[in-house]
Design a protein around this motif. Sequence first.
Motif, mmCIF file in Angstrom:
data_model
loop_
_atom_site.group_PDB
_atom_site.id
_atom_site.type_symbol
_atom_site.label_atom_id
_atom_site.label_comp_id
_atom_site.label_asym_id
_atom_site.label_seq_id
_atom_site.Cartn_x
_atom_site.Cartn_y
_atom_site.Cartn_z
ATOM 1 N N ALA A 17 5.649 -0.989 13.536
ATOM 2 C CA ALA A 17 4.853 -1.559 12.462
ATOM 3 C C ALA A 17 3.440 -1.850 12.932
ATOM 4 C CB ALA A 17 5.508 -2.830 11.946
ATOM 5 N N LYS A 18 3.362 -2.344 14.177
ATOM 6 C CA LYS A 18 2.042 -2.730 14.675
ATOM 7 C C LYS A 18 1.189 -1.512 15.026
ATOM 8 C CE LYS A 18 2.462 -5.652 17.938
ATOM 9 N NZ LYS A 18 2.319 -6.309 19.228
ATOM 10 N N ASN A 19 1.809 -0.556 15.718
ATOM 11 C CA ASN A 19 0.995 0.534 16.255
ATOM 12 C C ASN A 19 1.287 1.905 15.662
ATOM 13 O OD1 ASN A 19 0.173 -1.500 18.078
ATOM 14 N ND2 ASN A 19 1.960 -1.035 19.340
ATOM 15 N N GLY A 20 2.315 1.991 14.877
ATOM 16 C CA GLY A 20 2.687 3.303 14.355
ATOM 17 C C GLY A 20 3.727 3.976 15.225
ATOM 18 N N MET A 100 4.901 1.379 6.069
ATOM 19 C CA MET A 100 4.264 2.388 6.897
ATOM 20 C C MET A 100 5.049 3.677 6.981
ATOM 21 S SD MET A 100 3.063 2.173 10.757
ATOM 22 C CE MET A 100 4.601 1.418 11.095
ATOM 23 N N ARG A 103 6.785 5.195 2.972
ATOM 24 C CA ARG A 103 5.977 5.661 1.848
ATOM 25 C C ARG A 103 5.491 7.083 2.074
ATOM 26 N NH1 ARG A 103 5.771 3.314 -2.510
ATOM 27 N NH2 ARG A 103 6.652 1.262 -2.359
ATOM 28 N N GLU A 104 4.935 7.315 3.217
ATOM 29 C CA GLU A 104 4.350 8.632 3.403
ATOM 30 C C GLU A 104 4.997 9.353 4.568
ATOM 31 O OE1 GLU A 104 2.155 8.370 0.982
ATOM 32 O OE2 GLU A 104 2.312 6.206 1.001
ATOM 33 N N GLN A 105 4.511 10.546 4.754
ATOM 34 C CA GLN A 105 5.157 11.363 5.775
ATOM 35 C C GLN A 105 4.479 11.184 7.121
ATOM 36 O OE1 GLN A 105 2.895 13.025 3.264
ATOM 37 N NE2 GLN A 105 3.163 15.141 3.847
ATOM 38 N N ALA A 106 4.128 9.941 7.419
ATOM 39 C CA ALA A 106 3.388 9.697 8.647
ATOM 40 C C ALA A 106 4.265 9.871 9.872
ATOM 41 C CB ALA A 106 2.817 8.287 8.647
ATOM 42 N N GLU A 160 1.597 -6.474 -1.242
ATOM 43 C CA GLU A 160 0.439 -6.374 -0.344
ATOM 44 C C GLU A 160 -0.140 -7.747 -0.045
ATOM 45 O OE1 GLU A 160 -2.759 -3.798 -1.268
ATOM 46 O OE2 GLU A 160 -1.706 -2.013 -0.563
ATOM 47 N N PHE A 164 -0.202 -9.605 3.638
ATOM 48 C CA PHE A 164 -1.414 -10.059 4.312
ATOM 49 C C PHE A 164 -1.478 -11.571 4.453
ATOM 50 C CE2 PHE A 164 -3.172 -5.834 3.104
ATOM 51 C CZ PHE A 164 -3.386 -5.416 4.398
ATOM 52 N N ASN A 165 -0.996 -12.263 3.406
ATOM 53 C CA ASN A 165 -1.105 -13.720 3.439
ATOM 54 C C ASN A 165 0.124 -14.405 4.010
ATOM 55 O OD1 ASN A 165 -3.414 -13.084 2.168
ATOM 56 N ND2 ASN A 165 -3.204 -14.633 0.555
#
Lengths: 279, 279
Positions: A17-20, A100, A103-106, A160, A164-165
């Motif tokens: 989560a932090k760095n991918g 992360m 959602r996408e194909q990262a 979101e 963030f909060n």
Amino acid sequence: MSDKKMLIIEKASELFAKNGFGATSVQEITDACGISKGSFYLSFKSKESLLFSIFEYFSTKLIDRLGDILHMEATARNRFEQFFVIQFEEIARHSDFILMHMREQASPINEEMLGLLNKLRGKAYEAMENLLLDLYGESIQIHLPDLIVMLNGIIHGYVEIIVFNKKMLNYTDLANYIIERTDSIINGLTEPLLKKEQLLSTGGITFSITLEELVKDIEMIKQQIQDTEDEVFISLDVIGQELLNPNFRKPVISGMMSNLKNSELSEGVVRKLVRFLNQ
Amino acid sequence: MSDKKMLIIEKASELFAKNGFGATSVQEITDACGISKGSFYLSFKSKESLLFSIFEYFSTKLIDRLGDILHMEATARNRFEQFFVIQFEEIARHSDFILMHMREQASPINEEMLGLLNKLRGKAYEAMENLLLDLYGESIQIHLPDLIVMLNGIIHGYVEIIVFNKKMLNYTDLANYIIERTDSIINGLTEPLLKKEQLLSTGGITFSITLEELVKDIEMIKQQIQDTEDEVFISLDVIGQELLNPNFRKPVISGMMSNLKNSELSEGVVRKLVRFLNQ
DNA sequence: ATAATAACTGACTGGTCAGTCACGTGTCAA
DNA sequence: TTGACACGTGACTGACCAGTCAGTTATTAT
């Protein structure tokens, strides 16, 4: 699930989560866990299979909780409220990771991941559909696709903020706020915009399993085993034969599949078989 | 921007969108462009700086178009409609890329990127705020944070559909559909949920208005008026002069602002002035 | 106590990739 | 024709990393 596996899932999902995914090395994960790199590979076949396990773990939990709502004894409105609360809780808890990677194909997404993702989306869609119908009646049927898209979007918007909060919102209040907005929207509805097909094809991620694909997979595993006396080999052989029969007998296949429970080699093909039989 | 740079940006953004930043090698990019790897480094300092350039290119385009809306001569409703259409067009066009990099921090995000991202978000926020106030009046002021979160979410929901279904939706219809839903939501509003600070702190984004920005905006409107005898022109001129004074006198500005009450052209700048003075 | 097995380790391997650099190649002015 | 300069090339380097495996330690059974 062993403690070790859980520890790795815990730490790895934080790091991912932090760095991918790509930017996090197995070494970093094992360092964070206080174990050796070799030890990692005793728990997981590969880095990618770890990713799958994390996703499986989180999504199973979410699916279970969403499923529970449908059998909950409460007013339609309360169940709808719970639906939102649960999503906020679970998604916020694992938001970084889920947002992360899902959602996408990262990250390397393979068939299995997609299958799980589809299942998750399908369950969420199904639950929302049921809850909306319970609360607002059959008359909104035609508006379901639009409502679901909008509500998912709204959930996403507030998630979101939550992410963030960090916990600065009361989920129950938020759920009720959204339900009130939904009331307003439904009051003003006239013509729908989306058709159901448009929504369902979203993601274009339908991975139907073909018979040919299965048979080919089975043959490949048989070749890897070689030993024609092996239980797994024989079971796979029988399944393969049965599948070639246009009116294959499901019980034969399920029976043989139980012989494959403990065969790591067949794990993938078993999952595919299950999905194939459910198609 | 040279042709070479553009070519690289074009091909690279496709590849990044398809496979992700980490999974796309510089070699792949240069192969796709039909140039050598060394040549790549004549145009870009590094792979990361390419990413920044791509992002800068796309976001500048979007910001420009959003800025144009605010000076467009049309009804509030039509400008609001255009706001949605432009977002759908631009985001859909570069959706893969933008989605990939916005949502997940899977790629190296440095200060510059964040700055640009904040500027983009800020502009979108500002535009939406202005358009909502123009269309629904000052009374919705207190609901702006919630409205913006929900509308952004809804946009996001439909963008996903657009991305996956590729152009299967008519953007104008969709914009109007969303505006009608917004009407409904606004009709039913009671108590707001979010406070402005909660939204603004999202992602550490602060939308402070700079003096330079204000002065530039004022000059632009003066140019549109041309007539140096015009009351609005003179008032704007005085405000502009006053602002340049380090110890500008607020009463002078507020007084001049009252002359702008009825000038539709200055609406935007008046709102910015108010926000600037309150900072 | 000893053997057998399970759990664990980290140096090593093969491969990938961002970025470099010494070496063309084309162009244009003198 | 020459030489200077911009433009372009791709083999090379050093860093990194997923996954392996021979060897070590802990645990359990006898």
